[in-house]
Structure formats: structure tokens, C-alpha cells
Design an enzyme around this catalytic site. Structure first.
Site, mmCIF file in Angstrom:
data_model
loop_
_atom_site.group_PDB
_atom_site.id
_atom_site.type_symbol
_atom_site.label_atom_id
_atom_site.label_comp_id
_atom_site.label_asym_id
_atom_site.label_seq_id
_atom_site.Cartn_x
_atom_site.Cartn_y
_atom_site.Cartn_z
ATOM 1 C CG ASP A 18 48.525 -90.713 93.486
ATOM 2 O OD1 ASP A 18 47.712 -89.774 93.507
ATOM 3 O OD2 ASP A 18 49.382 -90.849 92.586
ATOM 4 C CG ASP A 112 48.027 -86.374 94.363
ATOM 5 O OD1 ASP A 112 49.223 -86.418 94.015
ATOM 6 O OD2 ASP A 112 47.109 -86.918 93.721
ATOM 7 C CD GLU A 113 52.967 -89.548 93.725
ATOM 8 O OE1 GLU A 113 53.762 -90.394 93.347
ATOM 9 O OE2 GLU A 113 52.809 -88.444 93.154
HETATM 10 P P1 TTP Z 1 48.535 -86.967 89.981
HETATM 11 O O1 TTP Z 1 48.433 -87.722 91.273
HETATM 12 O O2 TTP Z 1 49.572 -87.359 89.022
HETATM 13 O O3 TTP Z 1 47.132 -87.018 89.213
HETATM 14 P P2 TTP Z 1 45.652 -87.013 89.781
HETATM 15 O O4 TTP Z 1 45.621 -87.041 91.269
HETATM 16 O O5 TTP Z 1 44.901 -85.886 89.160
HETATM 17 O O6 TTP Z 1 45.043 -88.332 89.176
HETATM 18 P P3 TTP Z 1 45.386 -89.846 89.568
HETATM 19 O O7 TTP Z 1 46.382 -89.796 90.691
HETATM 20 O O8 TTP Z 1 44.073 -90.437 89.999
HETATM 21 O O9 TTP Z 1 45.912 -90.465 88.326
HETATM 22 O O10 TTP Z 1 48.744 -85.439 90.289
HETATM 23 C C1 TTP Z 1 48.137 -84.777 91.389
HETATM 24 C C2 TTP Z 1 47.694 -83.378 90.995
HETATM 25 O O11 TTP Z 1 48.819 -82.641 90.536
HETATM 26 C C3 TTP Z 1 46.698 -83.358 89.865
HETATM 27 O O12 TTP Z 1 45.341 -83.440 90.334
HETATM 28 C C4 TTP Z 1 46.981 -82.070 89.179
HETATM 29 C C5 TTP Z 1 48.445 -81.808 89.446
HETATM 30 N N1 TTP Z 1 49.246 -82.106 88.242
HETATM 31 C C6 TTP Z 1 49.619 -81.071 87.426
HETATM 32 O O13 TTP Z 1 49.305 -79.914 87.721
HETATM 33 N N2 TTP Z 1 50.339 -81.360 86.316
HETATM 34 C C7 TTP Z 1 50.687 -82.633 85.952
HETATM 35 O O14 TTP Z 1 51.336 -82.851 84.914
HETATM 36 C C8 TTP Z 1 50.295 -83.704 86.800
HETATM 37 C C9 TTP Z 1 50.663 -85.117 86.446
HETATM 38 C C10 TTP Z 1 49.580 -83.388 87.928
HETATM 39 MG MG MG Z 2 46.788 -88.407 92.343
#
Ligand code: TTP
Ligand code: MG
Length: 392
Positions: A18, A112-113
């Protein structure tokens, strides 16, 4: 000892990979002056919602799905920006391609995962933690992005491990350690337990996974539903046998509202329709997919239910496109039958990579997604919107 070793040998090795603060880190690649500073990406208008925040901003309590107005109060010195959605999608593709160099079994779960099955790759790459660091180095050198990896014997344990790896780290939990590792954690850390389930559990004085694991089934069934309780309890003990590729990706994403009293006012229905379109749009963009069309569902006071569907000219993921199409369907449906409405729903249909590829032919594919960003209404990560497989 021999037993333990054998058990470990037979364990699956699943990576949950992730990217850290994905949108923010992509922006930092473009503008290095953003590094080390609190950055918040999301809607910047009065109804805007935070999509993500840099770890510097998270220290002040800013997080995804929070109203931007609240984020401004918590961290006024942060840099607020709407971001560049089209770019995130491109980077996401490159990211998945890097992962595919390390395993034939890569299952993307959002932009992103992804999960990777790394079982039996020790001979090729070495110990899982070393392999994870190789992958992290590759992502860092090819994309300039920090990434965290959780390693576990199942998707569940790997995913929960990632939260402990973040930011920019690796964390491994073995099957024999999973139950102990889970026990002190909040029930909210278990994927699938959202605010509503957590609230129901709190009423039973269950706040940790250890308490959930040992709770009596009767009350648990009443709190979580008769079909869920046992399954959730197994997961609370760190047990998850689900295969890497559980089912095909959702072919539709939907959200619906039931009114307390039936509604016949067109303007009221439009307001709800707009809200539902935005929710569905947010989920769609977070999934990294595009839709081929929209459908609406109307249930009347007498419980008869209709659905109406329309295909977009070009696949897309913008709130305005979804709303305009849903609205046209609503207007037609209301002309045919103006009775008071008990339930209204919006879905985007025909999701998938193919839809995304087709849209590349479009001259102006990102225009609407960018506007949508400012309007994103992001509920909690495990909100109450339904994701269905498009059977309707
Ligand atoms: P995540 O992987 O949940 O968050 P992140 O990558 O920003 O942070 P981390 O993994 O380090 O905790 O989500 C990936 C992307 O998806 C995030 O950068 C922005 C988008 N996103 C949204 O648009 N709305 C949301 O509610 C979430 C959780 C993420
Ligand atoms: Mg992320």
C-alpha cells in the site's frame, strides 16, 4: 518445535502492498517544495472533504473523509490542494506493473493497494522481509514513492500488518502470532468493521479484538447479524482462509436512501440524487475504475420498484456525468409515474479496466473527474454504500 517449523513452512506468504499518502506523494514528485510539510488533498470548496493528508498533517488529527473545513481548523498551516486525478491513475498503473514483476499473482484492491501471493518464493528472492524491501526499493527508485508492506499468512493478517508497517516500512506477522497480535487492537482495525458495527459491539462492551474473539455467540449474532457473527469472530482471532482472488471486481457500485416519509417533490428527489451520485462517484474513483453507465432505482409507496439504466457516450468517473445521467433517468421516470417515492438509489455500472482503456480515446477524459474532486463526499472507508456485482 518441529511442528511449529512445519506449520510455518506450509503457511501462505501474502504481501499487502500500500503506497503511503498516495496522492500527496505523487504531488511531491512534481513539486519537491511540498516535502516535509503538512499537505492536505481534497475538495477545497465549502462542502469539500479530505481525500488524503500527508503524515505531517495527520499528526494534527487530519484524516481521509474529514470535512476540509475541520482540517483547516486543526492544521491551518497545511497546504490545501485539489490534486490531479488523471495523474494518480497513470501512476497507479505503473505501480501495479512493478508489482507484477515480483509475482504472477497480483490482485489490485484499490488505486494504490494490492495483494501479492509470494508463497514459495524464498528460493528465488530470500526471506519475505528481504523481498518486501526489494519491492519497496524498486517502487522508490522507479516512481519515487514510499510504500509499506504487511506480510502475513492471509490477506487479513497481511492487511492489518500494513497499518503497523506504515509509513515507509515492513511488518510481518506469522499465523502463530496472529491471535496475540490482534487481541489488544481496537475492533475498528478489523477490515469490515465500520462505525455502525463498532457501535453495536460497544453496546456489548466489546471494544478489542480479543474481547470479540471470546464473546458469546448469541449476543454477537444479534449485534452483527446471524450470518456474520461466526465469520467475524474467526477473523478477530486472525483466521482467514479466503483465496487471494475472491471474486471478480465489483461490476457496479451503488448507494441508496430510504425516506422516513415518502417523497414526491422533484427538487427534494434531485437533492438526494445528487448526494448519492457524489457518493458513488467517490467510491468509483477510489477504486481506480471507470463506469460505462448509470442506473437509478425508485421504490414507490406500494413497494413496486423500477430501475432505469443509461450508457455514457464515453466511459467516465465524474460526479457531474453520473448525476446528469441519473437526473435524466429520474425526469423520464417521474413523467411516467409521479407517485411518492419511498427509496431512491444510484449505481454506476459496467466497471472495469476495459472501460478505463476506452476512455483514453476521449479527448478530454479528466475534465469531469477533476471537478468532482472538489465535490468529493467521502464517507468513512467502510461506509454503508453497497458494492454489488451488478445483478440488477
Ligand atoms: P489509502 O491507501 O487509504 O490512503 P493513503 O495512501 O493516502 O495513505 P496511507 O495508505 O499511507 O494510509 O488511499 C489511497 C488514496 O485514495 C489516497 O491517497 C486518496 C484516495 N482516497 C480517497 O480519495 N478517499 C478516501 O476516503 C480514502 C481512504 C482514500
Ligand atoms: Mg495508501
Amino acid at each position: 518445535m518441529a511442528d511449529t517449523e512445519k506449520q510455518t513452512e506450509n503457511e501462505r506468504v501474502i504481501f499487502h502492498v500500500d503506497l503511503d499518502a498516495f496522492f500527496v506523494e505523487v504531488e511531491r514528485q512534481n513539486d519537491p517544495s511540498l516535502r516535509g510539510k503538512p499537505v492536505v488533498i481534497g475538495g477545497i470548496g465549502p462542502r469539500g472533504v479530505v481525500a488524503t493528508a500527508s503524515y505531517e498533517a495527520r499528526k494534527f488529527g487530519v484524516h481521509s473523509a474529514m470535512a476540509t473545513a475541520v482540517a483547516r481548523r486543526l492544521c491551518p498551516q497545511a497546504i490545501f490542494m485539489r490534486g490531479t486525478h488523471g495523474l494518480y491513475r497513470k501512476v497507479s498503473k505503473k505501480f501495479m506493473n512493478i508489482l507484477r514483476e515480483y509475482s504472477p499473482n497480483v490482485v489490485p484492491v484499490s488505486v494504490d493497494e494490492a495483494y501479492l501471493d509470494m508463497s514459495g518464493t524464498e528460493r528465488l528472492y530470500g526471506q519475505p522481509i528481504e523481498t518486501a524491501n526489494m519491492i519497496r526499493d524498486a517502487v522508490r527508485s522507479e516512481l519515487g514513492l514510499p510504500v509499506s508492506i504487511g506480510i502475513g499468512p492471509s490477506k487479513l493478517v497481511a492487511k492489518v500488518s500494513t497499518e503497523h508497517a506504515k509509513p515507509d516500512g515492513v511488518f510481518q506477522v506469522r499465523q502463530q502470532e496472529a491471535e496475540t497480535f490482534f487481541a489488544p487492537q481496537s475492533v475498528r482495525n478489523l477490515p469490515g468493521i465500520g462505525p455502525k458495527a463498532a457501535e453495536a459491539l460497544a453496546k456489548l462492551e466489546i471494544t478489542t479484538l480479543g474481547q470479540l474473539a471470546t464473546a458469546s455467540l448469541g449476543p454477537l449474532r444479534r449485534a452483527l447479524g446471524p450470518n456474520h457473527a461466526e465469520h467475524v469472530q474467526r477473523r478477530a482471532r486472525g483466521i482467514d482462509d479466503s483465496p487471494l482472488r475472491e471474486r471478480v471486481k465489483a461490476k457496479s457500485i451503488s448507494s441508496e436512501t430510504t425516506f422516513e416519509t415518502d417523497v414526491s417533490s422533484r427538487s427534494e428527489l434531485e437533492k438526494v440524487l445528487k448526494n448519492l451520485s457524489e457518493r458513488v462517484g467517490t467510491r468509483l474513483r477510489k477504486s481506480g475504475q471507470r463506469a460505462r453507465g448509470t442506473s437509478i432505482k425508485l421504490r414507490y409507496g406500494d413497494f413496486t420498484t423500477i430501475t432505469r439504466q443509461r450508457t455514457f457516450q464515453v466511459p467516465g468517473d465524474g460526479d457531474q456525468l453520473i448525476y446528469d445521467t441519473a437526473h435524466a433517468l429520474l425526469v423520464t421516470a417521474m413523467r411516467q409515474r409521479g407517485d411518492p417515492v419511498r427509496l431512491v438509489g444510484v449505481a454506476v455500472t459496467g466497471l472495469g479496466e476495459q472501460a478505463a482503456q476506452l476512455s483514453l480515446l476521449d479527448q478530454n477524459p479528466m475534465a469531469d473527474s477533476n471537478t468532482s474532486e472538489a465535490m468529493d463526499v467521502i464517507r468513512s472507508r467502510y461506509g454503508d454504500e453497497a458494492i454489488s456485482r451488478g445483478s440488477r
